[in-house]
Design an enzyme around this catalytic site. Structure first.
Site, mmCIF file in Angstrom:
data_model
loop_
_atom_site.group_PDB
_atom_site.id
_atom_site.type_symbol
_atom_site.label_atom_id
_atom_site.label_comp_id
_atom_site.label_asym_id
_atom_site.label_seq_id
_atom_site.Cartn_x
_atom_site.Cartn_y
_atom_site.Cartn_z
ATOM 1 N N GLN A 42 9.765 -70.213 -10.184
ATOM 2 C CA GLN A 42 10.290 -71.870 -10.340
ATOM 3 C C GLN A 42 11.452 -71.353 -11.511
ATOM 4 O OE1 GLN A 42 10.799 -74.325 -9.174
ATOM 5 N NE2 GLN A 42 9.071 -73.747 -7.516
ATOM 6 N N SER A 94 7.511 -59.178 -22.449
ATOM 7 C CA SER A 94 7.827 -59.588 -20.373
ATOM 8 C C SER A 94 8.273 -58.910 -20.484
ATOM 9 C CB SER A 94 8.481 -61.601 -21.117
ATOM 10 O OG SER A 94 8.551 -62.143 -19.948
ATOM 11 N N HIS A 103 5.555 -79.645 -13.263
ATOM 12 C CA HIS A 103 4.302 -80.260 -12.000
ATOM 13 C C HIS A 103 3.572 -80.680 -13.710
ATOM 14 C CE1 HIS A 103 -0.075 -79.775 -10.543
ATOM 15 N NE2 HIS A 103 -0.288 -79.145 -10.509
ATOM 16 N N ASP A 139 -1.018 -83.728 -5.194
ATOM 17 C CA ASP A 139 -0.907 -82.491 -5.521
ATOM 18 C C ASP A 139 -2.386 -81.181 -5.638
ATOM 19 O OD1 ASP A 139 1.233 -80.030 -5.530
ATOM 20 O OD2 ASP A 139 -0.158 -79.110 -6.934
ATOM 21 N N GLU A 173 -3.920 -67.990 16.013
ATOM 22 C CA GLU A 173 -3.265 -69.280 16.689
ATOM 23 C C GLU A 173 -3.252 -70.301 15.875
ATOM 24 O OE1 GLU A 173 -4.483 -71.380 20.375
ATOM 25 O OE2 GLU A 173 -5.032 -69.692 20.716
HETATM 26 P P1 NAD Z 1 4.899 -67.948 -12.558
HETATM 27 O O1 NAD Z 1 3.974 -67.666 -12.619
HETATM 28 O O2 NAD Z 1 5.904 -66.916 -11.172
HETATM 29 O O3 NAD Z 1 5.918 -67.724 -13.526
HETATM 30 C C1 NAD Z 1 5.334 -67.672 -14.925
HETATM 31 C C2 NAD Z 1 7.101 -67.152 -16.103
HETATM 32 O O4 NAD Z 1 6.022 -67.058 -17.409
HETATM 33 C C3 NAD Z 1 7.129 -65.685 -15.898
HETATM 34 O O5 NAD Z 1 8.063 -65.683 -16.414
HETATM 35 C C4 NAD Z 1 6.033 -64.938 -17.081
HETATM 36 O O6 NAD Z 1 5.895 -63.822 -17.086
HETATM 37 C C5 NAD Z 1 6.129 -66.810 -17.942
HETATM 38 N N1 NAD Z 1 5.115 -66.569 -19.133
HETATM 39 C C6 NAD Z 1 3.897 -66.453 -18.661
HETATM 40 N N2 NAD Z 1 3.315 -66.818 -19.761
HETATM 41 C C7 NAD Z 1 4.666 -66.551 -21.096
HETATM 42 C C8 NAD Z 1 4.199 -67.083 -22.274
HETATM 43 N N3 NAD Z 1 2.950 -67.236 -23.313
HETATM 44 N N4 NAD Z 1 5.510 -67.437 -23.066
HETATM 45 C C9 NAD Z 1 6.456 -67.467 -22.232
HETATM 46 N N5 NAD Z 1 6.506 -67.030 -20.690
HETATM 47 C C10 NAD Z 1 5.388 -67.185 -20.044
HETATM 48 O O7 NAD Z 1 5.188 -69.704 -12.102
HETATM 49 P P2 NAD Z 1 5.673 -70.378 -11.274
HETATM 50 O O8 NAD Z 1 5.441 -70.369 -10.111
HETATM 51 O O9 NAD Z 1 7.386 -70.339 -11.095
HETATM 52 O O10 NAD Z 1 5.173 -71.968 -11.999
HETATM 53 C C11 NAD Z 1 5.713 -72.439 -13.318
HETATM 54 C C12 NAD Z 1 5.642 -73.995 -13.175
HETATM 55 O O11 NAD Z 1 6.222 -74.684 -11.738
HETATM 56 C C13 NAD Z 1 4.161 -74.235 -12.893
HETATM 57 O O12 NAD Z 1 3.755 -75.834 -13.567
HETATM 58 C C14 NAD Z 1 4.144 -74.866 -11.678
HETATM 59 O O13 NAD Z 1 2.932 -75.786 -11.087
HETATM 60 C C15 NAD Z 1 5.524 -75.430 -10.968
HETATM 61 N N6 NAD Z 1 6.256 -74.973 -9.644
HETATM 62 C C16 NAD Z 1 5.689 -73.958 -9.421
HETATM 63 C C17 NAD Z 1 5.350 -73.608 -7.631
HETATM 64 C C18 NAD Z 1 5.043 -72.503 -7.226
HETATM 65 O O14 NAD Z 1 5.928 -73.038 -5.878
HETATM 66 N N7 NAD Z 1 5.669 -71.091 -7.739
HETATM 67 C C19 NAD Z 1 7.001 -75.088 -7.080
HETATM 68 C C20 NAD Z 1 6.371 -76.099 -7.392
HETATM 69 C C21 NAD Z 1 6.600 -76.377 -9.110
#
Ligand code: NAD
Ligand code: MG
Length: 341
Positions: free
Chosen positions: A28, A51, A108, A191, A231
């Site tokens: 995201q 990171s 979320h 969700d 399927e």
């Molecule tokens: P992700 O795992 O793809 O990305 C997380 C990011 O955070 C990465 O860049 C990672 O390096 C970084 N990170 C991890 N720990 C960290 C820290 N301590 N400090 C700074 N950066 C750090 O996550 P995502 O799937 O993009 O999810 C992010 C949010 O979006 C969540 O709340 C999730 O529920 C929500 N969300 C995700 C989706 C989806 O399809 N992926 C859809 C809707 C909502």
């Protein structure tokens, strides 16, 4: 009353008047950051030291700061870290930087709903949650479209939190597709229920149980795989395009009669009773507490269940059969290209 918003309802100037910090640059994070910037919004990225995402963000031309620096500079902070990381990062690195009138945004509702994050009163707390993975949030935007999103306000300190959230949603392209107003409570609970009972939990158990029933009765695992897993996609595609009645129109009358009379025996009253119990565990916080504890204990139970799942016989036979279906492998390859591996 259901409220759906479109571009005409949003004021693009609100988000442009803010300094936005996108914390995290994953699925995201990269999509929000790029779309916001292309919409004329002032964006910086917050990441932890070392990171692996930092080089990607820098290559895209963003300023990359520590989480605390980004939060201090910004007056709108979007938390796009893994949900299980958010509370610790918020409490240690973000909260000390918040000043009255700032806004904290989520994609979320988990951490607000279960109060692992409790922002102070003077802060706007809102959600803009795209209903699709990040690479689609980015791709549809560049194509002139957008991904439908949910929007919610938990705390309206400035009296403008909803308008601000809508402006943010507009800048990531969501108002081109439709933005549905909800609450943190509804978004989080539906969700979790959907992924546990229907989409991920219920579905995979249904496939495995059907596969086991056939193979234990002596049928070839290849037949069981095609019937119970392969399927499924063809049926789901029909439901996605035309609804359940439309799908029934396309299957044979034998399949339709069998499904109408046997389906309710599979999803029996006791199964529905269990669904209600699972919903109660979501509503009363039992599931959230269990998951938070599991993370604190290093996820050993989670990893064990993951490994057990990989050993299920449907996995080995599926891998072999998919090798013989290059069109599926090609599809997988395309997905890897899009998401960068
Ligand atoms: P992700 O795992 O793809 O990305 C997380 C990011 O955070 C990465 O860049 C990672 O390096 C970084 N990170 C991890 N720990 C960290 C820290 N301590 N400090 C700074 N950066 C750090 O996550 P995502 O799937 O993009 O999810 C992010 C949010 O979006 C969540 O709340 C999730 O529920 C929500 N969300 C995700 C989706 C989806 O399809 N992926 C859809 C809707 C909502
Ligand atoms: Mg600040």
């Amino acid at each position: 009353m259901t409220k759906l918003y479109y571009a005409k309802d949003a004021d693009p100037s609100l988000i442009k008047s803010r300094k936005v910090a996108v914390i995290g640059y994953g699925s995201q994070g990269h999509a929000h950051a790029l779309n916001l910037r292309d919409s004329g919004v002032d964006v910086r990225i917050g990441l932890r030291e070392n990171s692996s995402s930092a080089s990607k963000a820098k290559e895209a031309g963003f300023r990359v700061l520590s989480n605390a620096e980004a939060a201090a500079e910004a007056d709108l902070i979007m938390l796009l870290l893994p949900d299980t990381e958010q509370a610790r990062v918020y409490n240690e690195e973000i909260a000390p930087q918040l000043v009255e009138g700032d806004a904290i945004f989520f994609a979320h509702g988990f951490n607000i709903r279960y109060q692992t994050i409790t922002p102070p009163q003077g802060i706007d707390v809102a959600m803009v949650a795209p209903k699709g993975p990040g690479h689609l949030v980015r791709r549809t935007y560049t194509e002139g479209g957008g991904v439908p999103s949910l929007i919610a306000v938990e705390n309206d300190a400035t009296g403008k939190a909803m308008a601000l959230a809508l402006s943010y949603a507009d800048a990531i392209g969501a108002t081109r597709a439709g933005v549905l107003e909800t609450t943190f409570k509804e978004e989080t609970e539906t969700d979790l229920f959907g992924e546990q009972v229907v989409l991920c939990g219920g579905l995979t158990e249904l496939v495995q149980a059907g596969f086991e029933t056939l193979t234990e009765a002596g049928y070839q695992p290849e037949s069981a795989y095609f019937e119970c897993l392969h399927e499924l996609k063809l049926i789901v595609d029909l439901m996605y395009e035309q609804g359940i009645s439309g799908m029934r129109f396309s299957i044979s009358d034998t399949a339709e009669y069998g499904s109408l009379t046997r389906g309710p025996r599979v999803i029996s009253d006791s199964v529905r009773e269990e669904m209600r119990r699972i919903l109660t565990e979501i509503q009363d916080g039992t599931f959230a507490n269990e998951w938070i504890e599991e993370n604190k204990k290093g996820r050993s139970n989670y990893h064990r269940l993951q490994e057990d799942g990989k050993k299920h016989p449907v996995e080995a036979i599926g891998a072999k059969l998919r090798e013989m279906m290059p069109f599926i492998t090609a599809g997988k390859k395309r997905l890897e290209d899009i998401s960068g591996g």
